[in-house]
Enzyme design. Sequence first.
Site: not given
Length: 733
Positions: A12, A15, A428, A626, A630
């Site tokens: 299953c 598992c 930003d 970006d 930052d």
Amino acid sequence: MATEFTIDGMTCGNCARHVTDAIQSVSQVKSAIVSLERQNAVVRWNGPENVPAVLHAVRNAGYEARETTGATHAAHTNWQWALWVGILVTAVLMAGDWISNFGKHHWFQWMSFALAGIVQFYSGAQFYRGAWRQLKIASTNMDTLVALGSTTAFVYSAWVLIRGAGGHLYFMEAAAIITLVSLGHWIEARVSDRAGSAMKSLLNLAPQTALLLFRQPERIHEVPVSELRTDDEIVLRPGDRIPVDGTVVEGESSVDESALTGESRVAEKKTGGQLFAGTVNLNGRLVMRVTATGEETALAHVIAAVQRAQTSRAEIQRLGDRVSAIFVPAVVLVALGAGLWWGMAPASAHSVHHLLGRVLWQTHAPTGVAAGFIIASAVLIIACPCAMGLATPAAIMAAANAAARRGILIRDGVALEKAGRITAIVFDKTGTLTIGRPEVASTLEMQQARFKPQTLAAALARDSSHPLSRALAGLAAETIELDNWGEIGGSGIEARVRHIPGTVRLGSLRWLAANDVDLSRAEQFIAKWTALGASITGLAVDKNPLAFFAMLDILKPDAVNVVKQLRGQDLKIFMVTGDTARTAASIAAQAGIPEDHVFAEVQPAQKAEFVEKLQAGGERVAFVGDGINDAPALAQANLGIAVSRASDIARESADIVLIKSEITGVPEALALARAALRTIKQNLFWAFFYNSIGVPLASLGFVSPILCAAAMGVSDLIVIGNAMRLLRRKDWV
């Protein structure tokens, strides 16, 4: 480098998850993809292979593994044969049992014994092996319950038949238990495999061969991609899929990057343009120089990110894991208690069953000695730890694949969970809300110096990576020798220039004013251009201003709509920037961000402090930047979202990376995360509800073992099917 293993004992999705966890616990393993349907695992390595360590880890988890040597699908085929044998035999037994009096013939009972035995020991062998492996490591799982439940029904029936005691035999029920559970898990494997479709498509994007160009004499040879090295040159014909990362050295063409970035627009490429593995050259001949191969390509980093997300855990999963750990032993005790109650105190059990039947529904509960065995079997079968174990992983896998199709990389399940609980977004400005490529719109020269202001500014800005510096660096080509050049983060650049007495500074008005530079003569210029949303950079020698540059960085086309969508999701929107207050206010007004949610003239380190201040006020904050300048704010935020490019993926450490460099992915990512979190909660609720209702009903004789087996499979499918809805949905905002 990857190694394939054949895994034995998985029945299953739970598992498959345990095997994945076991393999990834090996330090040399970079990632692992475990397929329940194919009964195999593909392992990628961080360094040298350590096959014995993987085999040992899988064995310790209660399963068996061996390195694949060509018989990849043998286990897969055997499993399907076992299922079809079970279906055929069960159909025969059901027909005989349901035809009036046919099942009571002595010869048919012995035939049922033989046929059910085939199902029990051939089709059911996978469950017995799984239960035995778990027993050897002092553990239990779903295999334990199925093996005990079907064995109870089969052994009791065989005992009654051999003794000749008469009464109903449960060979058909024993075979049906094995068959229905196997069928349910076969369907589960097919559906789960489909949930990883985005990963499969990513793995198949890069071709296996490339056209290698030799210059002296010029000739082309088709070679395996594994033989390519950095600085090799390869030829791309129209329609070719690009095998590795590189740059264009000859030709022009359009390239379809949608498979990697999620963007439908084609990218125009010419000399110097970047090309990425897995994308498609559309209409021109290109020659590209290889810059990255193998695990270093952007595609490889995307695959690694999706794999990491699919196999990760969320905090909410701990609840299901804790319950699953004690669930099977508890169910065995309940089954034993129910069996003893029906076997030793049948009058009491039937009285309760009859009383509750008036409220629920009337059924014919088993009687006699058989009651204890059949009720115990029903309890064992209907209990399903798989649904609880799959509730979270299935949703995370589907969400990670759905996000990858849209060019959104989610780092792990924890990031997904955090994204679903965000209350505030901080943007930003430069490169995030704006395009990030400002241009000089106007220049105000204050006084003459030995060098022209544009030339001097370009020389100071040449070695800086700041967007404003890059705009100024292109103003002049003349080279000026600088001494003691230095960049003050968030402020500007200063240096000494030969033949100019004093320190030359290029930077923000706030910084220049702090160094006693007289800005009064430029007030009208500053006021005019900041009102238009321009950023003003000043050039000065000591206290004397030389020039001022107005640079415009326009708003991204989708910024207004993105802010509107996020506000529609009941999120608070903020903007922080190092620009002046007037410039920031102008950009914010264009984007639709409230003026009191704008914070200007903020140093990079102060952005993190601003995020922390919002968090102190009870907000769960996502910071969108970006991913380079930052970093402190991205780390401080509850959720870091990096607006990136494919070439930057390797160095991003944000929780979510938007490959397509457009912020349209922000509302998509947050909406998807909320839907995933909602799906996880629904799955956990269903799993707990199913077991809290199913086990008592089986204990009280209201559900037969056959219905229990069917219900067990259905519960898994409901959990996985609910998660699959995340893949089918087209629009998230």
